[in-house]
Design an enzyme around this catalytic site. Sequence first.
Site, mmCIF file in Angstrom:
data_model
loop_
_atom_site.group_PDB
_atom_site.id
_atom_site.type_symbol
_atom_site.label_atom_id
_atom_site.label_comp_id
_atom_site.label_asym_id
_atom_site.label_seq_id
_atom_site.Cartn_x
_atom_site.Cartn_y
_atom_site.Cartn_z
ATOM 1 N N TYR B 129 0.843 -1.185 0.000
ATOM 2 C CA TYR B 129 0.000 0.000 0.000
ATOM 3 C C TYR B 129 0.884 1.242 0.000
ATOM 4 O O TYR B 129 1.806 1.353 0.798
ATOM 5 C CB TYR B 129 -0.911 0.030 1.230
ATOM 6 C CG TYR B 129 -1.939 1.129 1.121
ATOM 7 C CD1 TYR B 129 -3.171 0.883 0.555
ATOM 8 C CD2 TYR B 129 -1.648 2.427 1.537
ATOM 9 C CE1 TYR B 129 -4.110 1.896 0.408
ATOM 10 C CE2 TYR B 129 -2.571 3.445 1.392
ATOM 11 C CZ TYR B 129 -3.801 3.172 0.828
ATOM 12 O OH TYR B 129 -4.724 4.182 0.671
ATOM 13 N N GLN B 190 -10.890 0.194 0.934
ATOM 14 C CA GLN B 190 -11.382 -0.587 -0.211
ATOM 15 C C GLN B 190 -10.224 -1.272 -0.949
ATOM 16 O O GLN B 190 -10.384 -2.384 -1.467
ATOM 17 C CB GLN B 190 -12.230 0.281 -1.157
ATOM 18 C CG GLN B 190 -11.542 1.496 -1.765
ATOM 19 C CD GLN B 190 -11.611 2.730 -0.871
ATOM 20 O OE1 GLN B 190 -11.796 2.629 0.345
ATOM 21 N NE2 GLN B 190 -11.429 3.897 -1.476
ATOM 22 N N ASN B 213 -3.391 5.683 6.248
ATOM 23 C CA ASN B 213 -4.097 6.440 7.293
ATOM 24 C C ASN B 213 -4.855 5.486 8.218
ATOM 25 O O ASN B 213 -4.723 4.266 8.117
ATOM 26 C CB ASN B 213 -5.037 7.469 6.643
ATOM 27 C CG ASN B 213 -6.113 6.805 5.781
ATOM 28 O OD1 ASN B 213 -6.374 5.598 5.905
ATOM 29 N ND2 ASN B 213 -6.730 7.574 4.906
ATOM 30 N N SER B 236 5.749 8.048 14.636
ATOM 31 C CA SER B 236 7.185 7.811 14.591
ATOM 32 C C SER B 236 7.886 8.416 15.811
ATOM 33 O O SER B 236 7.369 9.331 16.429
ATOM 34 C CB SER B 236 7.696 8.466 13.312
ATOM 35 O OG SER B 236 8.921 7.930 12.931
ATOM 36 N N GLN B 258 12.562 13.755 13.107
ATOM 37 C CA GLN B 258 11.348 13.028 13.480
ATOM 38 C C GLN B 258 10.172 13.966 13.624
ATOM 39 O O GLN B 258 9.070 13.685 13.182
ATOM 40 C CB GLN B 258 11.517 12.279 14.812
ATOM 41 C CG GLN B 258 12.195 10.950 14.716
ATOM 42 C CD GLN B 258 11.676 10.106 13.581
ATOM 43 O OE1 GLN B 258 10.517 9.752 13.549
ATOM 44 N NE2 GLN B 258 12.538 9.794 12.636
ATOM 45 N N HIS B 261 7.762 14.887 10.786
ATOM 46 C CA HIS B 261 6.876 13.900 10.165
ATOM 47 C C HIS B 261 5.410 14.183 10.440
ATOM 48 O O HIS B 261 4.569 14.134 9.556
ATOM 49 C CB HIS B 261 7.201 12.488 10.677
ATOM 50 C CG HIS B 261 8.181 11.752 9.835
ATOM 51 N ND1 HIS B 261 7.994 11.515 8.506
ATOM 52 C CD2 HIS B 261 9.373 11.197 10.145
ATOM 53 C CE1 HIS B 261 9.034 10.836 8.014
ATOM 54 N NE2 HIS B 261 9.891 10.642 8.989
ATOM 55 N N GLU B 326 11.466 3.394 18.250
ATOM 56 C CA GLU B 326 11.618 3.004 16.845
ATOM 57 C C GLU B 326 13.062 3.257 16.387
ATOM 58 O O GLU B 326 13.699 2.389 15.798
ATOM 59 C CB GLU B 326 10.638 3.843 16.012
ATOM 60 C CG GLU B 326 10.633 3.534 14.537
ATOM 61 C CD GLU B 326 9.750 4.517 13.764
ATOM 62 O OE1 GLU B 326 9.386 5.579 14.327
ATOM 63 O OE2 GLU B 326 9.448 4.232 12.594
ATOM 64 N N HIS B 327 13.565 4.472 16.663
ATOM 65 C CA HIS B 327 14.931 4.843 16.279
ATOM 66 C C HIS B 327 15.710 5.253 17.523
ATOM 67 O O HIS B 327 15.194 5.999 18.346
ATOM 68 C CB HIS B 327 14.926 6.050 15.334
ATOM 69 C CG HIS B 327 14.070 5.882 14.124
ATOM 70 N ND1 HIS B 327 12.851 6.515 13.985
ATOM 71 C CD2 HIS B 327 14.254 5.161 12.996
ATOM 72 C CE1 HIS B 327 12.320 6.189 12.816
ATOM 73 N NE2 HIS B 327 13.134 5.366 12.192
ATOM 74 N N ASP B 360 16.841 6.226 6.806
ATOM 75 C CA ASP B 360 15.522 6.334 6.164
ATOM 76 C C ASP B 360 15.604 6.101 4.663
ATOM 77 O O ASP B 360 14.624 5.699 4.041
ATOM 78 C CB ASP B 360 14.935 7.732 6.377
ATOM 79 C CG ASP B 360 14.308 7.888 7.745
ATOM 80 O OD1 ASP B 360 14.018 6.861 8.379
ATOM 81 O OD2 ASP B 360 14.121 9.042 8.172
ATOM 82 N N GLU B 414 -4.472 -37.550 26.619
ATOM 83 C CA GLU B 414 -5.267 -36.403 26.188
ATOM 84 C C GLU B 414 -6.654 -36.809 25.704
ATOM 85 O O GLU B 414 -7.422 -35.953 25.248
ATOM 86 C CB GLU B 414 -4.516 -35.629 25.082
ATOM 87 C CG GLU B 414 -3.260 -34.931 25.597
ATOM 88 C CD GLU B 414 -2.623 -33.990 24.590
ATOM 89 O OE1 GLU B 414 -3.053 -33.976 23.418
ATOM 90 O OE2 GLU B 414 -1.694 -33.271 24.974
ATOM 91 N N HIS B 419 -5.751 -40.418 17.399
ATOM 92 C CA HIS B 419 -4.339 -40.049 17.375
ATOM 93 C C HIS B 419 -3.492 -41.250 17.793
ATOM 94 O O HIS B 419 -2.509 -41.596 17.141
ATOM 95 C CB HIS B 419 -4.055 -38.887 18.339
ATOM 96 C CG HIS B 419 -4.468 -37.540 17.832
ATOM 97 N ND1 HIS B 419 -5.776 -37.186 17.622
ATOM 98 C CD2 HIS B 419 -3.721 -36.441 17.503
ATOM 99 C CE1 HIS B 419 -5.822 -35.917 17.188
ATOM 100 N NE2 HIS B 419 -4.592 -35.453 17.104
#
Lengths: 429, 429
Positions: B129, B190, B213, B236, B258, B261, B326-327, B360, B414, B419
């Site tokens: 995506y 969609q 999003n 981020s 950062q 962003h 994250e970083h 990045d 069991e 089995h």
Amino acid sequence: MIRLDATTREFGYAFTRLVNARREADEDVARDVAAIVARVRVEGDSAVRDYTRRFDRHDLDATGWRIDRADCAAAWEALDPDLRTALELAAERIAAFHVKQKPQDSETIDAAGIRLGSRWRAVDAAGVYVPGGRAAYPSSVLMNAIPAKAAGVGRLVMVTPTPDGETNPLVLAAAHIAGVDEIWRVGGAQAIAALAYGTASIPPVDVITGPGNAWVAEAKRQLYGVVGIDMVAGPSEIVVVADGRNDPEWIAADLLSQAEHDPTSQSILFTDDAGFADAVAGAVDRQIATLSTAETARASWDANGAIIRVRKLADALPLVDRLAPEHLELACDDAEALFRQVRHAGSVFLGRHTPEAVGDYVAGPNHVLPTGRRARFASGLSVLDFMKRTSFLALDAAGLATVGPAAVRLAEAEGLPAHARSVAIRLER
Amino acid sequence: MIRLDATTREFGYAFTRLVNARREADEDVARDVAAIVARVRVEGDSAVRDYTRRFDRHDLDATGWRIDRADCAAAWEALDPDLRTALELAAERIAAFHVKQKPQDSETIDAAGIRLGSRWRAVDAAGVYVPGGRAAYPSSVLMNAIPAKAAGVGRLVMVTPTPDGETNPLVLAAAHIAGVDEIWRVGGAQAIAALAYGTASIPPVDVITGPGNAWVAEAKRQLYGVVGIDMVAGPSEIVVVADGRNDPEWIAADLLSQAEHDPTSQSILFTDDAGFADAVAGAVDRQIATLSTAETARASWDANGAIIRVRKLADALPLVDRLAPEHLELACDDAEALFRQVRHAGSVFLGRHTPEAVGDYVAGPNHVLPTGRRARFASGLSVLDFMKRTSFLALDAAGLATVGPAAVRLAEAEGLPAHARSVAIRLER
């Protein structure tokens, strides 16, 4: 059970229907689970205690929140010696298989003098859910707990409901041999929420695995992201590809070993021998009658079982890939050659002497496997589910001079001037 | 921005508040997304076309459902040569890093003569995506598509909204160099539903990755299990651990890379030098004013920025682990020694010449990383996200005789007689 013939014209449509048949119940528990999760998050212990009173009919303050490791050791000692030996063999072999899955750290210095690589570490704490009642299998405790220990998880927590306060000695014994550190007498969505968010009594964990009912599965789904979880599990399935030189009784037993799990389980036989197909169908019917699990096995076989004739065994493999089965038995002489052509399956059992059930218990590979065609993209449980990777990067001035200008250019193109400046400012000297 | 001092008594409480602060918006889109997903599943193309008309204001039947690979090649040729060179360098380095992640198949024969192991295969098809509008970053195309190609994915699909029918030439050029096979002009929930279930026009995929999003993220969550997905992504963040011998302008630029962003991004500096902390705070304020992204960066820094004084740098590391950022930049001489003590971080940047932004774009490791403390249990995107493992097992009569009896015993314990029989019946001869 349906009988299909892959050499007929109608087969394509009928097989597509089989592939697309949904065996998973759409129980709409999302809203109830969301309410439980939200309440446990806010109210913590008191919510857990309240739900336990309601669903498991005992008061945690009276029965005790935790099960002592001493109780597990006692359950272990009280086992039949042959059962203890069997669990020991299983635990040893599962540990031996999984410890080899531990990924290697990697590090290289490239032509630009840039050092880069990846480092793997275990999560700090993991939780294993063990259902109460009929589906409380000691083998599941081993299959979930041992990979976590092999990964190096420091704090391994088990949660399990004890309906009416009753514990399951087999589960406790398995927790003992698997090295579980901490056991809470809590089940359902409330146990998953408590593990994810933590409560005053129950410290949170980082990853939750293990089978459960629809409520438990939905709670894991909703909390995915707050914690790591294993793959969503659906009804179990087996596909057997067998030539006519197998004993039909053996193959019938294999098909029934899935069917007896649940009415939604599925067992499918592909064979190139119509007479053998008939013989297996007959053997299934005869064997079912003798099983203590006959009712479940019959329901599963009637609703979801299939015997499919193919012209030659290799013709079955593209069909198997479309099913992407959890378990695949290749019961023939050239199993290895067929296996090379398989793309999608959770676990494959090669040859006439490898019934799937041996993999459920003692062989070593994990029995937590992707179901419902998820082997197209998912893998069985492994040490990787209890570990995570940190990438790293080290540049010196020369390395930055080599790749930095390209980073500046790309940051500018993306409209991110501070990104560009953080590189450019270091290139100025 | 808040200033904290780890040597004070109030610090513990204030830091816990910082760790637990939720920066993720709780947009309640679940119901709307569920409706879109359900409609696309049932109605397929016509639902996709309808939603695209509504949300992206163009008619797919008029603008065309697909973007040709020739259009991507043309976009590539039309790029500024220096940008093309930068993208080429990035693509090469990302491919070189990721191709090394391909896991090894394994196979052993144990003392009982049992052959067992694991085999890795790529998924058949993956979908990436790519958001429309401001967040349509060519670097994201590379970071998602190249690992899929390195894994060996045969059919790599990109979906991206084209608001008012407008395509983004940078994204098309990136798709060209990354080797995307198929591009659909569809976005939003969609697009995720179409990739998961397939429509008459759009064949389904097995794994979906890529940023989006709240609607896209929720659609991925809801379809997790139908397809594989990458980790849920939140805002981020960067943590910088720096001594007083850094240029405050450099560190300020890193913090702002950062902050620019998104207003929900977070930048945190740990330092052992109070004077340096003041200098960085001043540099941040001066630099912000010069950024075209000033408004976003200011909002992020004001709301979520932090400068934390520690007595010595090593004292920062347990605090960093609680943030599981994250970083993480370690801007000091002994970065390596500090790194050895870090348990939880998505990606680590060592030394004074390794600004996060170089990672990045062009360094090679993936920039899709776990956010919101998920580095406790999750890893950055890798070839593993586009592959799956099949375990296998082969026993002969002797091997089954060794481990089979234990399997029979456990199956009996069991309560699973089929089995047990599937193993026992093979032990009888």
